[in-house]
Design an enzyme around this catalytic site. Structure first.
Site, PDB file in Angstrom:
ATOM      1  N   CYS A   1     -24.650 -21.722  -9.276  1.00  0.00           N
ATOM      2  CA  CYS A   1     -24.479 -21.675  -7.818  1.00  0.00           C
ATOM      3  C   CYS A   1     -25.497 -22.634  -7.204  1.00  0.00           C
ATOM      4  O   CYS A   1     -25.992 -23.538  -7.892  1.00  0.00           O
ATOM      5  CB  CYS A   1     -24.603 -20.252  -7.274  1.00  0.00           C
ATOM      6  SG  CYS A   1     -26.219 -19.484  -7.492  1.00  0.00           S
TER       7      CYS A   1
ATOM      8  N   ASN B   1     -29.376 -20.171  -7.419  1.00  0.00           N
ATOM      9  CA  ASN B   1     -29.613 -19.336  -8.614  1.00  0.00           C
ATOM     10  C   ASN B   1     -30.449 -18.094  -8.277  1.00  0.00           C
ATOM     11  O   ASN B   1     -31.206 -17.608  -9.113  1.00  0.00           O
ATOM     12  CB  ASN B   1     -30.274 -20.146  -9.747  1.00  0.00           C
ATOM     13  CG  ASN B   1     -30.246 -19.472 -11.122  1.00  0.00           C
ATOM     14  OD1 ASN B   1     -31.129 -19.692 -11.938  1.00  0.00           O
ATOM     15  ND2 ASN B   1     -29.268 -18.641 -11.382  1.00  0.00           N
TER      16      ASN B   1
ATOM     17  N   CYS C   1     -28.715 -15.659  -5.881  1.00  0.00           N
ATOM     18  CA  CYS C   1     -27.738 -14.657  -5.407  1.00  0.00           C
ATOM     19  C   CYS C   1     -26.520 -14.586  -6.331  1.00  0.00           C
ATOM     20  O   CYS C   1     -26.382 -13.647  -7.118  1.00  0.00           O
ATOM     21  CB  CYS C   1     -27.284 -14.970  -3.976  1.00  0.00           C
ATOM     22  SG  CYS C   1     -28.604 -14.877  -2.746  1.00  0.00           S
ATOM     23  N   ARG C   2     -25.609 -15.558  -6.229  1.00  0.00           N
ATOM     24  CA  ARG C   2     -24.318 -15.432  -6.924  1.00  0.00           C
ATOM     25  C   ARG C   2     -24.412 -15.602  -8.438  1.00  0.00           C
ATOM     26  O   ARG C   2     -23.871 -14.781  -9.189  1.00  0.00           O
ATOM     27  CB  ARG C   2     -23.318 -16.443  -6.337  1.00  0.00           C
ATOM     28  CG  ARG C   2     -22.922 -16.132  -4.917  1.00  0.00           C
ATOM     29  CD  ARG C   2     -22.240 -17.295  -4.260  1.00  0.00           C
ATOM     30  NE  ARG C   2     -23.168 -18.412  -4.074  1.00  0.00           N
ATOM     31  CZ  ARG C   2     -22.831 -19.603  -3.618  1.00  0.00           C
ATOM     32  NH1 ARG C   2     -21.570 -19.856  -3.325  1.00  0.00           N
ATOM     33  NH2 ARG C   2     -23.748 -20.546  -3.453  1.00  0.00           N
TER      34      ARG C   2
ATOM     35  N   ASP D   1     -21.004 -17.791  -0.283  1.00  0.00           N
ATOM     36  CA  ASP D   1     -22.463 -17.717  -0.309  1.00  0.00           C
ATOM     37  C   ASP D   1     -22.925 -16.576   0.605  1.00  0.00           C
ATOM     38  O   ASP D   1     -22.675 -16.610   1.803  1.00  0.00           O
ATOM     39  CB  ASP D   1     -23.010 -19.061   0.194  1.00  0.00           C
ATOM     40  CG  ASP D   1     -24.517 -19.127   0.113  1.00  0.00           C
ATOM     41  OD1 ASP D   1     -25.154 -18.077  -0.107  1.00  0.00           O
ATOM     42  OD2 ASP D   1     -25.053 -20.228   0.287  1.00  0.00           O
TER      43      ASP D   1
END
Ligand code: 4NP
Length: 159
Positions: free
Chosen positions: A11, A14, A16-17, A127
């Protein structure tokens, strides 16, 4: 499975998702008893959060679903990742464009959008960073669903 498979989730930050995807997918792989056959990692296209743990909102949302991502540390994507990983799985079209720029120069594994492995009508994992708590739940829903499809793909390809 003859040869271990390797999966890299990518993402922007690096935090959150992609760490969420790493944790959720690791749990799916463990539940399938394939933890010795599938190597999993995550990274970000940016250098903004290198060395930091996942966003606390991501950690809390994941823990509620039985997934601990507190030990993960952010790192940045490098061109070597395209030579190392069998799957380079990105969260959104901007991640895809950024990784493809490097792929065009370097070759190696072609990046794919994560949600192509799922049944969602969405193409991107949104996001959640600047939004509310609901965004983190949606990320988990999308990741859990696409993760099932990715595991099916791995089982077929590495059978
Ligand atoms: P991620 O979310 O790409 O899912 O880790 C973000 C984290 C941080 C920022 C943007 C997105 N940021 O702008 O710092």
């Amino acid at each position: 499975m003859s040869k271990p498979a390797s999966v890299l989730f990518v993402c922007l930050g690096n935090i959150c998702r992609s760490p969420t995807a790493e944790g959720v997918f690791r749990k799916l792989v463990e539940q399938a008893g394939l933890q010795d056959r599938v190597h999993i990692d995550s990274c970000g296209t940016s250098n903004w959060h290198i060395g930091k743990g996942p966003d606390l909102r991501s950690q809390e949302a994941a823990v509620k679903r039985g997934v601990d991502i507190s030990m993960l540390k952010a790192r940045q994507f490098t061109e070597k990742d395209l030579d190392t990983f069998d799957y380079v799985v990105v969260m959104d079209r901007q991640n895809l464009a950024d990784v493809k720029d490097i792929w065009h120069q370097n070759g190696g594994t072609q990046p794919t959008l994560f949600l192509e492995y799922g049944r969602s009508s969405l193409a991107e994992v949104p996001d959640p960073y600047f939004g509310g708590e609901d965004g983190f739940e949606e990320v988990l829903d999308l990741i859990e669903e696409a993760g099932e499809g990715l595991l099916v793909d791995i089982k077929e390809r590495f059978a």
